[in-house]
Design a protein around this motif. Structure first.
Motif, PDB file in Angstrom:
ATOM      1  N   UNK A 132       0.832  -1.209   0.000  1.00 56.05           N
ATOM      2  CA  UNK A 132       0.000   0.000   0.000  1.00 56.05           C
ATOM      3  C   UNK A 132       0.866   1.258   0.000  1.00 56.05           C
ATOM      4  N   UNK A 133       2.059   1.147   0.564  1.00 57.61           N
ATOM      5  CA  UNK A 133       3.008   2.258   0.602  1.00 57.61           C
ATOM      6  C   UNK A 133       4.363   1.708   0.173  1.00 57.61           C
ATOM      7  N   UNK A 134       4.997   2.385  -0.772  1.00 53.71           N
ATOM      8  CA  UNK A 134       6.295   1.967  -1.294  1.00 53.71           C
ATOM      9  C   UNK A 134       7.306   3.078  -1.062  1.00 53.71           C
ATOM     10  N   UNK A 135       8.362   2.763  -0.315  1.00 57.42           N
ATOM     11  CA  UNK A 135       9.471   3.698  -0.123  1.00 57.42           C
ATOM     12  C   UNK A 135      10.605   3.255  -1.038  1.00 57.42           C
ATOM     13  N   UNK A 136      10.846   3.991  -2.133  1.00 58.67           N
ATOM     14  CA  UNK A 136      11.956   3.624  -3.020  1.00 58.67           C
ATOM     15  C   UNK A 136      13.287   4.008  -2.410  1.00 58.67           C
ATOM     16  N   UNK A 137      14.349   3.490  -2.979  1.00 57.23           N
ATOM     17  CA  UNK A 137      15.673   3.901  -2.526  1.00 57.23           C
ATOM     18  C   UNK A 137      15.975   5.345  -2.859  1.00 57.23           C
TER      19      UNK A 137
END
Length: 298
Positions: free
Chosen positions: A197-202
């Protein structure tokens, strides 16, 4: 840069604009302590990140891979923090010469400040679960070389929050020269199957909703484009630099750090020829394609 609370007690540290050496990090807080995901490239940036976190003892930290923008600040973590990484990430950081002084492939040349090489205390080869208070944080390896040989993600299955490390670059050019383009392509499907639901990319902004599927699709198209350019270049006897100069970046031309095409082509050529990548030659070709040093605001 800002600390974004994604869900209660789950944080992303986002450093715009996400270009060279400007990574994202994160933290998961429980009643009895905190787990940190990655540090930053410089001492100053790492201290800003750590100072912004809630007052909790940092009991664990996870490095998603070996690159210095995610690891050079490790030495500023408390000495009591247990640092976790993949065993191949540990070895990569152990022999990394750039922490001792960045070469002039970038401009301005980054100054890391008072950092020292700190390696993981605990290494894994596949998966590990860390219990942070009542929260389950699953530390997972994609099962093959992708961005690097030693990638890890931090996945919170109940909250459906994913810290993807550099398996994901949101809105800027992905970098795979120390990994595998085909492996990175496979890793996107592996991440998508988690249905976060939430994506933290690099690097780049946090993604939610339709933005998650969109950024995954962006990666698929880009990696296929790199493979296509490499295949055509090898058939025609071109070097990676010549293949990059001939290529049309098309929809990807507006992405920052476009010179990474050259680095990614070097990776495909090396894998196809069954040899190690020549890191210095790849970086030299990237600057030749760009017409000067790669830009950074670190």
């Amino acid at each position: 840069m800002s600390l974004e609370e994604l869900k209660p007690g789950i944080y992303a540290w986002v450093q715009p604009d996400g270009t060279w050496w400007l990574n994202n990090a994160g933290a998961v807080a429980g009643d009895d302590g905190m787990l940190v995901v990655d540090t930053c490239a410089t001492a100053a940036r790492t201290m800003r990140f750590l100072d912004a976190l809630p007052e909790r003892p940092i009991r664990w930290a996870v490095n998603t891979h070996q690159h210095g923008d995610h690891t050079y600040g490790n030495s500023l973590l408390p000495v009591t923090t247990v640092l976790i990484g993949h065993e191949r990430m540990r070895e990569g950081l152990r022999v990394d010469p750039i922490i001792d002084g960045c070469p002039p492939f970038w401009q301005p040349v980054p100054d890391w400040g008072p950092v020292s090489r700190r390696l993981p205390d605990l290494t894994v080869t596949s998966d590990l679960t860390v219990h942070v208070g009542g929260r389950r944080v699953e530390v997972r390896h994609p099962g093959r070389t992708a961005h690097t040989p030693g990638d890890l993600i931090a996945w919170l299955p109940e909250e459906r929050v994913l810290f993807a490390g550099d398996l994901v670059f949101a809105g800027l050019t992905p970098l795979v020269f120390m990994g595998s383009v085909t492996g990175a392509l496979d890793a996107i499907d592996w991440l998508a199957a988690l249905d976060p639901e939430v994506l933290v990319p690099g690097h780049g902004p946090v993604q939610t909703g339709d933005g998650i599927a969109r950024v995954f699709d962006d990666h698929r198209r880009y990696y296929r484009h790199v493979l296509s350019v490499a295949a055509a270049g090898m058939v025609d006897g071109l070097t990676p630099l010549a293949a990059a100069r001939r290529a049309d970046l098309g929809e990807f031309a507006g992405w920052a750090d476009a010179e990474r095409l050259v680095l990614n082509l070097h990776r495909v050529y090396a894998d196809s020829e069954g040899r190690d990548l020549d890191l210095v030659a790849a970086l030299a070709d990237a600057t030749a394609w760009l017409g000067g040093p790669m830009r950074t605001a670190v």
